[in-house]
Design a protein around this motif. Sequence first.
Motif, short mmCIF file in Angstrom:
data_model
loop_
_atom_site.label_atom_id
_atom_site.label_comp_id
_atom_site.label_asym_id
_atom_site.label_seq_id
_atom_site.Cartn_x
_atom_site.Cartn_y
_atom_site.Cartn_z
N LEU A 1 -5.90 0.66 -6.99
CA LEU A 1 -6.80 -0.28 -6.31
C LEU A 1 -5.99 -1.12 -5.32
O LEU A 1 -5.08 -1.86 -5.71
N ASP A 2 -6.35 -1.02 -4.05
CA ASP A 2 -5.62 -1.70 -2.98
C ASP A 2 -6.37 -2.95 -2.53
O ASP A 2 -7.58 -2.89 -2.28
N GLU A 3 -5.65 -4.07 -2.41
CA GLU A 3 -6.20 -5.36 -1.94
C GLU A 3 -7.25 -5.92 -2.90
O GLU A 3 -8.37 -6.27 -2.51
N ILE A 4 -6.88 -6.05 -4.18
CA ILE A 4 -7.86 -6.47 -5.18
C ILE A 4 -8.30 -7.92 -5.03
O ILE A 4 -9.31 -8.33 -5.60
N GLN A 5 -7.55 -8.72 -4.24
CA GLN A 5 -7.99 -10.11 -4.05
C GLN A 5 -9.34 -10.18 -3.32
O GLN A 5 -10.01 -11.22 -3.34
N LEU A 6 -9.74 -9.08 -2.70
CA LEU A 6 -11.02 -9.04 -1.99
C LEU A 6 -12.21 -8.88 -2.93
O LEU A 6 -13.36 -9.04 -2.50
N VAL A 7 -11.95 -8.56 -4.20
CA VAL A 7 -13.03 -8.39 -5.19
C VAL A 7 -12.70 -9.25 -6.41
O VAL A 7 -11.99 -8.81 -7.31
N SER B 1 0.83 -1.21 0.00
CA SER B 1 0.00 0.00 0.00
C SER B 1 0.86 1.25 0.00
O SER B 1 0.54 2.25 -0.66
N THR B 2 1.96 1.20 0.72
CA THR B 2 2.89 2.33 0.73
C THR B 2 3.47 2.56 -0.65
O THR B 2 3.60 3.71 -1.11
N ALA B 3 3.81 1.47 -1.35
CA ALA B 3 4.33 1.58 -2.72
C ALA B 3 3.29 2.19 -3.65
O ALA B 3 3.61 3.03 -4.51
#
Length: 393
Positions: A87-93, A31-33
């Motif tokens: 888009l952060d944490e796309i494995q959730l969608v 997320s920092t990246a």
Amino acid sequence: MFERKIFHRLKEHLSKKQVTVITGMRRVGKSTALKYLLNETPHQNKLYLDFERIENRVLFNQNSYSDIERGLAALGLNLNQPAILALDEIQLVPNSTSVIKSLYDTYQIKCIATGSSSFYLKNHFSESLAGRKQIFEMTTLDFEEFLSFKGIDTQRIRAEQNRTFLYTYYDLWKGYYEEYLQFGGFPEVVLSELNADKKEYLKDIFNAYIELDIKLLSDFSVSDTLYKLILLLANRVGSRVDYSKIASLIGINRNKVKDYINLLEYTYFIQTVAPFTGGIDKELTKQPKLYFSDTGLLQECGQISSGALFENAIANQLSRQGTINYFEKSAGSEIDFILDRSVAFEVKETANQFDLNTLTERAKALNIQDCRLIGRYLPENGFKDFTWGGNIF
């Protein structure tokens, strides 16, 4: 913000149309990246969405692409101009890849995405975004980055990478390297000042991995079994994986053990190291060795010997430089690591001339001329013909 080595490669890719996908284990700094890349974008037509927020998941889970586009516009993204969507944490969608593909094909939009599971990302992205993406794998901090996070100028340190033992260098940085071995390289762990806080962060990272990443890809019963398997594997780092023995200890069949170990590797929790042989077919028929992706997590999961901890750290350090294998003959003759099939390494906590002579002889039988002994502690009898672990990075 601390700048990671991978940031340079990510910034270079920012100007390309391809989707930039940053993957790696939870809490390594993805997320920092992503936010770093947004800050490096010169224009203001950009939008950041965190899929841990339910309203953002609802937006992307709509059946109509038109409604999704309207939602993005309502949040301030102008799709009629060059735009950046982060888009952060796309494995959730699970639907996110098809939405990204539609946006990519329709508009002048650059998508940057992060996700914690390579199992999900590599499979789904390969299917739906073939030719439209590049995946960047992010790890925990290497030792040079660890020192940088401690506020140390690493320019002089970088000059010593992979060089033979120098007492002055060892004396300056040995305390930091021992901390690195003990607690690993997760950024928030490294930045914590108290050891008790470091341990709490590691527990939290481990629990989040089981409760979030694993349950996302499996079910509750699998996560319970994987927890038991992880604790068992922690005491077997650096050893060949005996699937049948592990299966009997846990009470599941051998093929399930293989599947679960694959899942642990796909989600970056461990890495497996294949044997060095004459051909790839033979490599696939022999047992791999396994190592945890972070020594702090390893210590959180079991009572680890000092030697096994050091070997695990070197496995991670070398794997950042290329592909590693191990060599072992049935008679017991072995070489700990072979890098890119051309450089042989032996790992000893206290290195000596006998170890180097043995390594050289074994490597010669494999037609490998470049041999390097890696040590952890101050050597005996003034021996210097080895590389200290802190020089590997």
